[in-house]
Design a protein around this motif. Structure first.
Motif, PDB file in Angstrom:
ATOM      1  N   LYS A   6      31.687  35.206  42.941  1.00 43.38           N
ATOM      2  CA  LYS A   6      32.932  34.501  42.639  1.00 43.38           C
ATOM      3  C   LYS A   6      33.037  34.123  41.160  1.00 43.38           C
ATOM      4  O   LYS A   6      34.109  33.819  40.671  1.00 43.38           O
ATOM      5  CB  LYS A   6      33.059  33.252  43.505  1.00 43.38           C
ATOM      6  N   ASN A  57      36.477  42.558  40.193  1.00 39.47           N
ATOM      7  CA  ASN A  57      36.234  41.807  41.411  1.00 39.47           C
ATOM      8  C   ASN A  57      37.547  41.768  42.184  1.00 39.47           C
ATOM      9  O   ASN A  57      38.542  41.215  41.712  1.00 39.47           O
ATOM     10  CB  ASN A  57      35.758  40.396  41.072  1.00 39.47           C
ATOM     11  N   LEU A  59      38.543  40.008  44.487  1.00 39.36           N
ATOM     12  CA  LEU A  59      39.055  38.659  44.723  1.00 39.36           C
ATOM     13  C   LEU A  59      40.100  38.235  43.693  1.00 39.36           C
ATOM     14  O   LEU A  59      40.932  37.386  43.964  1.00 39.36           O
ATOM     15  CB  LEU A  59      37.908  37.638  44.701  1.00 39.36           C
TER      16      LEU A  59
END
Length: 100
Positions: A6, A57, A59
């Motif tokens: 993250k 990423n 995300l």
């Protein structure tokens, strides 16, 4: 230095170094490593190689087209021709799995 997935926005290869761009951080972390070596250590369901010089990423991807990935902060990253199918399918698989 240990980062969670993250904490990695996207990774950029710059010569023999990697610049790890992080959310809410102005200055990227600089590591000496190959992009492929790092990619092998990351979960492939969250990170996709979209260009010979970039890993993103999933995300933090807000939009993906055949030519460009737009990140959450508006940064646009080119999608290389040989990475188009992989980038699109990884993005689709991730978001279809979330919504199921």
């Amino acid at each position: 230095y240990v980062l969670t997935h993250k904490e990695i926005f996207y990774v950029e290869a710059c010569g023999h170094d990697l610049l790890i761009h992080r959310p809410l951080e102005q200055k990227p972390l600089n590591f000496r490593m190959t992009l492929n070596n790092l990619y092998d250590q990351l979960p492939h369901d969250l990170f996709v190689k979209c260009h010979r010089s970039f890993l993103v990423n999933i995300l933090y991807v807000r939009r993906i087209t055949r030519e460009m990935i737009t990140m959450a902060d508006g940064q646009e990253i080119s999608v290389g021709k040989q990475y188009r199918d992989l980038a699109g399918s990884t993005f689709d698989r991730y978001y279809q799995g979330i919504n199921v």
